[in-house]
Design a protein around this motif. Sequence first.
Motif, PDB file in Angstrom:
ATOM      1  N   VAL A 474      -2.216 -47.762  -2.700  1.00 43.14           N
ATOM      2  CA  VAL A 474      -2.135 -46.503  -1.952  1.00 43.14           C
ATOM      3  C   VAL A 474      -1.674 -46.753  -0.518  1.00 43.14           C
ATOM      4  O   VAL A 474      -0.849 -45.998   0.024  1.00 43.14           O
ATOM      5  CB  VAL A 474      -3.485 -45.771  -1.987  1.00 43.14           C
ATOM      6  CG1 VAL A 474      -3.474 -44.552  -1.062  1.00 43.14           C
ATOM      7  CG2 VAL A 474      -3.822 -45.336  -3.414  1.00 43.14           C
ATOM      8  N   PHE A 475      -2.193 -47.804   0.115  1.00 38.47           N
ATOM      9  CA  PHE A 475      -1.787 -48.089   1.495  1.00 38.47           C
ATOM     10  C   PHE A 475      -0.308 -48.485   1.554  1.00 38.47           C
ATOM     11  O   PHE A 475       0.385 -48.200   2.535  1.00 38.47           O
ATOM     12  CB  PHE A 475      -2.651 -49.191   2.093  1.00 38.47           C
ATOM     13  CG  PHE A 475      -4.050 -48.740   2.430  1.00 38.47           C
ATOM     14  CD1 PHE A 475      -4.267 -47.520   3.033  1.00 38.47           C
ATOM     15  CD2 PHE A 475      -5.148 -49.535   2.134  1.00 38.47           C
ATOM     16  CE1 PHE A 475      -5.543 -47.082   3.342  1.00 38.47           C
ATOM     17  CE2 PHE A 475      -6.427 -49.116   2.444  1.00 38.47           C
ATOM     18  CZ  PHE A 475      -6.634 -47.886   3.045  1.00 38.47           C
ATOM     19  N   ARG A 476       0.193 -49.113   0.501  1.00 37.30           N
ATOM     20  CA  ARG A 476       1.611 -49.432   0.440  1.00 37.30           C
ATOM     21  C   ARG A 476       2.431 -48.133   0.328  1.00 37.30           C
ATOM     22  O   ARG A 476       3.499 -47.995   0.927  1.00 37.30           O
ATOM     23  CB  ARG A 476       1.889 -50.360  -0.747  1.00 37.30           C
ATOM     24  CG  ARG A 476       3.291 -50.933  -0.765  1.00 37.30           C
ATOM     25  CD  ARG A 476       3.398 -52.145  -1.679  1.00 37.30           C
ATOM     26  NE  ARG A 476       2.957 -51.866  -3.037  1.00 37.30           N
ATOM     27  CZ  ARG A 476       1.858 -52.385  -3.597  1.00 37.30           C
ATOM     28  NH1 ARG A 476       1.082 -53.210  -2.910  1.00 37.30           N
ATOM     29  NH2 ARG A 476       1.525 -52.079  -4.850  1.00 37.30           N
ATOM     30  N   GLU A 477       1.885 -47.169  -0.421  1.00 37.80           N
ATOM     31  CA  GLU A 477       2.542 -45.863  -0.530  1.00 37.80           C
ATOM     32  C   GLU A 477       2.657 -45.175   0.831  1.00 37.80           C
ATOM     33  O   GLU A 477       3.606 -44.415   1.069  1.00 37.80           O
ATOM     34  CB  GLU A 477       1.766 -44.949  -1.480  1.00 37.80           C
ATOM     35  CG  GLU A 477       1.894 -45.260  -2.954  1.00 37.80           C
ATOM     36  CD  GLU A 477       1.186 -44.220  -3.796  1.00 37.80           C
ATOM     37  OE1 GLU A 477       1.702 -43.885  -4.871  1.00 37.80           O
ATOM     38  OE2 GLU A 477       0.117 -43.740  -3.375  1.00 37.80           O
ATOM     39  N   CYS A 478       1.679 -45.424   1.707  1.00 37.00           N
ATOM     40  CA  CYS A 478       1.699 -44.789   3.030  1.00 37.00           C
ATOM     41  C   CYS A 478       2.996 -45.109   3.765  1.00 37.00           C
ATOM     42  O   CYS A 478       3.538 -44.259   4.494  1.00 37.00           O
ATOM     43  CB  CYS A 478       0.504 -45.262   3.869  1.00 37.00           C
ATOM     44  SG  CYS A 478      -1.086 -44.735   3.229  1.00 37.00           S
ATOM     45  N   TYR A 479       3.492 -46.306   3.589  1.00 32.64           N
ATOM     46  CA  TYR A 479       4.723 -46.732   4.248  1.00 32.64           C
ATOM     47  C   TYR A 479       5.961 -46.327   3.455  1.00 32.64           C
ATOM     48  O   TYR A 479       7.013 -46.031   4.038  1.00 32.64           O
ATOM     49  CB  TYR A 479       4.715 -48.248   4.457  1.00 32.64           C
ATOM     50  CG  TYR A 479       3.725 -48.699   5.516  1.00 32.64           C
ATOM     51  CD1 TYR A 479       4.101 -48.765   6.857  1.00 32.64           C
ATOM     52  CD2 TYR A 479       2.425 -49.052   5.170  1.00 32.64           C
ATOM     53  CE1 TYR A 479       3.199 -49.168   7.834  1.00 32.64           C
ATOM     54  CE2 TYR A 479       1.517 -49.456   6.136  1.00 32.64           C
ATOM     55  CZ  TYR A 479       1.911 -49.512   7.479  1.00 32.64           C
ATOM     56  OH  TYR A 479       1.016 -49.907   8.432  1.00 32.64           O
ATOM     57  N   GLU A 480       5.851 -46.297   2.143  1.00 31.76           N
ATOM     58  CA  GLU A 480       7.025 -46.043   1.301  1.00 31.76           C
ATOM     59  C   GLU A 480       7.266 -44.558   1.061  1.00 31.76           C
ATOM     60  O   GLU A 480       8.415 -44.105   1.009  1.00 31.76           O
ATOM     61  CB  GLU A 480       6.858 -46.768  -0.034  1.00 31.76           C
ATOM     62  CG  GLU A 480       6.817 -48.289   0.113  1.00 31.76           C
ATOM     63  CD  GLU A 480       6.476 -48.979  -1.198  1.00 31.76           C
ATOM     64  OE1 GLU A 480       6.139 -48.269  -2.181  1.00 31.76           O
ATOM     65  OE2 GLU A 480       6.530 -50.226  -1.241  1.00 31.76           O
ATOM     66  N   LYS A 481       6.203 -43.764   0.873  1.00 28.98           N
ATOM     67  CA  LYS A 481       6.347 -42.317   0.652  1.00 28.98           C
ATOM     68  C   LYS A 481       5.139 -41.577   1.236  1.00 28.98           C
ATOM     69  O   LYS A 481       4.298 -41.049   0.498  1.00 28.98           O
ATOM     70  CB  LYS A 481       6.520 -42.000  -0.824  1.00 28.98           C
ATOM     71  CG  LYS A 481       5.603 -42.762  -1.788  1.00 28.98           C
ATOM     72  CD  LYS A 481       5.933 -42.391  -3.228  1.00 28.98           C
ATOM     73  CE  LYS A 481       5.013 -43.125  -4.205  1.00 28.98           C
ATOM     74  NZ  LYS A 481       5.334 -42.780  -5.609  1.00 28.98           N
ATOM     75  N   PRO A 482       5.041 -41.538   2.562  1.00 26.94           N
ATOM     76  CA  PRO A 482       3.872 -40.946   3.220  1.00 26.94           C
ATOM     77  C   PRO A 482       3.633 -39.481   2.877  1.00 26.94           C
ATOM     78  O   PRO A 482       2.467 -39.057   2.758  1.00 26.94           O
ATOM     79  CB  PRO A 482       4.179 -41.125   4.712  1.00 26.94           C
ATOM     80  CG  PRO A 482       5.663 -41.329   4.783  1.00 26.94           C
ATOM     81  CD  PRO A 482       6.023 -42.042   3.534  1.00 26.94           C
ATOM     82  N   GLU A 483       4.697 -38.708   2.701  1.00 28.77           N
ATOM     83  CA  GLU A 483       4.505 -37.280   2.406  1.00 28.77           C
ATOM     84  C   GLU A 483       3.860 -37.078   1.042  1.00 28.77           C
ATOM     85  O   GLU A 483       3.122 -36.108   0.827  1.00 28.77           O
ATOM     86  CB  GLU A 483       5.851 -36.546   2.478  1.00 28.77           C
ATOM     87  CG  GLU A 483       6.452 -36.506   3.876  1.00 28.77           C
ATOM     88  CD  GLU A 483       5.474 -35.933   4.902  1.00 28.77           C
ATOM     89  OE1 GLU A 483       4.818 -34.918   4.584  1.00 28.77           O
ATOM     90  OE2 GLU A 483       5.388 -36.501   6.009  1.00 28.77           O
ATOM     91  N   TYR A 484       4.142 -37.968   0.116  1.00 31.78           N
ATOM     92  CA  TYR A 484       3.522 -37.886  -1.212  1.00 31.78           C
ATOM     93  C   TYR A 484       2.018 -38.116  -1.108  1.00 31.78           C
ATOM     94  O   TYR A 484       1.222 -37.440  -1.771  1.00 31.78           O
ATOM     95  CB  TYR A 484       4.152 -38.920  -2.142  1.00 31.78           C
ATOM     96  CG  TYR A 484       3.712 -38.803  -3.587  1.00 31.78           C
ATOM     97  CD1 TYR A 484       4.188 -37.782  -4.397  1.00 31.78           C
ATOM     98  CD2 TYR A 484       2.809 -39.719  -4.131  1.00 31.78           C
ATOM     99  CE1 TYR A 484       3.783 -37.669  -5.716  1.00 31.78           C
ATOM    100  CE2 TYR A 484       2.398 -39.614  -5.457  1.00 31.78           C
ATOM    101  CZ  TYR A 484       2.882 -38.587  -6.245  1.00 31.78           C
ATOM    102  OH  TYR A 484       2.472 -38.473  -7.550  1.00 31.78           O
ATOM    103  N   VAL A 485       1.619 -39.074  -0.286  1.00 31.71           N
ATOM    104  CA  VAL A 485       0.193 -39.341  -0.089  1.00 31.71           C
ATOM    105  C   VAL A 485      -0.466 -38.157   0.615  1.00 31.71           C
ATOM    106  O   VAL A 485      -1.561 -37.719   0.247  1.00 31.71           O
ATOM    107  CB  VAL A 485      -0.019 -40.633   0.734  1.00 31.71           C
ATOM    108  CG1 VAL A 485      -1.508 -40.874   0.970  1.00 31.71           C
ATOM    109  CG2 VAL A 485       0.593 -41.826   0.023  1.00 31.71           C
ATOM    110  N   LYS A 486       0.213 -37.604   1.611  1.00 30.07           N
ATOM    111  CA  LYS A 486      -0.353 -36.476   2.370  1.00 30.07           C
ATOM    112  C   LYS A 486      -0.541 -35.235   1.506  1.00 30.07           C
ATOM    113  O   LYS A 486      -1.419 -34.408   1.793  1.00 30.07           O
ATOM    114  CB  LYS A 486       0.553 -36.135   3.551  1.00 30.07           C
ATOM    115  CG  LYS A 486       0.560 -37.163   4.663  1.00 30.07           C
ATOM    116  CD  LYS A 486       1.490 -36.713   5.793  1.00 30.07           C
ATOM    117  CE  LYS A 486       1.558 -37.717   6.903  1.00 30.07           C
ATOM    118  NZ  LYS A 486       2.455 -37.278   8.005  1.00 30.07           N
TER     119      LYS A 486
END
Length: 520
Positions: A474-486
């Motif tokens: 999930v933290f890797r996703e923050c950098y790769e696709k932050p809007e998806y996490v948000k």
Amino acid sequence: MKRIDRTQKVRTGFHEAKWDEPIIYELSKPGERGILPPHAEEKVRKTVGDGVSALPEGLRRKQTVNLPELSQSRVLRHYLRLSQETLGADVNIEIGQGTCTMKYSPKVNEQLSRSLFDLHPLQDPSTVQGILKIFHETDRYMQEISGMSRFTFQPGGGSQGLFTMASVVRAYMDSRGETRDEFISTIYSHPSDAAAPALKGYKIIYLQPDPETGVPDLKAFKAVCTERTAGFIQANPEDTGLYNGHIAQFTEYAHKMGALCCYDQANGNAVLGVARAKEAGFDMCHFNLHKTFSTPHGCGGPACGATGVREGLEEFLPAPLIDFDGEKYFYNYAFENKEFGVRKVRSYYGVAPVVFKTYCWIRSMGPNGLYQVTKTAVLNNNYMFKKMLEIPGVSAYYMDGKNQRVEQCRYTMEKIFEDTGVSTTDIQRRMMDFGMHYWTSHHPFYLPEPITLEPTETPSKEDIDEYVETLKYVFRECYEKPEYVKSAPHASTTHQVDESVMDDPAKWATSWKVYLRKYQ
């Protein structure tokens, strides 16, 4: 058929059941019945009456109670669907509840506790000798574990246990004619540690942490502990997981100033069989039986904030206590009519199934087992601590201090937030997409972008690895696709909801009746 890759630790294919299930009142159909209760026999009616006419007119309903009307099958279907839309300790790796301490509850204890379902709290004591014995013996176990002289199981939860301790302090001071008006707590203790004495009318003095060690400084404590101080209340370890090894110096000085010391042991996994409240100089303490002693939270209840006091303070505990005269167990109301005392903090004496499960768990573990619980919980937390700090952007405050984190830790993802704009509450929602809980912190956030995790003694190394690997993902996703996490959660029962109404009491609907009045 596509084969499932069993080697990956992150369950990216998770999707929670979603039924779009209405609330039960919306399912109700007038006249539909699930069960037809029999009428009382004539002999019973002659003996006790109709159960209504004896009530004063002002207490009688003008109309029948509004209850949902459904068949048995629809009731069963409704609640089973809701259960599938809920995360819980039996369906996911329960590490992310932080200070709430969720551990495995042996199912044999659940089965045993069902034997109590036919008991009623108003039964004659002669007919409930078994459960009274359980209460009495659990009291003795708690005394041994804590060093206290007597326990009450009347408080209905941890916060009420803290309220009971604050009430004991008030009663004690009143009995001595002292008008002390201040209570000392720490900002990293549970917020209820301050809220409980505040509810009793005390002014709360907050201790800030030492900037290096993360725990309160003795010199700062002495500066605020005066003749006006009625009590000192603290969680140790605090909710950051940091343990104050010099706590006895705090309690010693508080006693020198005439104050009483209250120990919040909600984070008790760190000290079972290792340290006791008595030797730390505390006058009273409380345990959350629904946390440390392996009885489930049960979605906010049932619970029990078992509260104990040292010798000399027993008379201030809520009545009744349970005693044994050599032949029978009985409710002891000896202190109820004293001029100074707490009297009661709730209607009945404790939640019997919770205390029964606690009793079973303690008996099955034994003293060596309780000690092993602490060792394993501390080991699990230290292992997880090492793995968490390997994640880029995750860190922990007070790393240079001499005080160790024991059974849990409050981490921070401050760096990730600065880099990506993804907050810890965004991560909380995204973790739902993997069927996992994740907790931030109590409000306000004294540490920026907090993450509070507690593995307890329950999970295996493999469980901890899976949880940490999911966080890495999930933290890797923050950098790769932050809007998806948000915009998460995406695979959960519900997606993001409008929480603005939480700050507007005029929009609250605490019951179906209130909802109909406000929104229909």
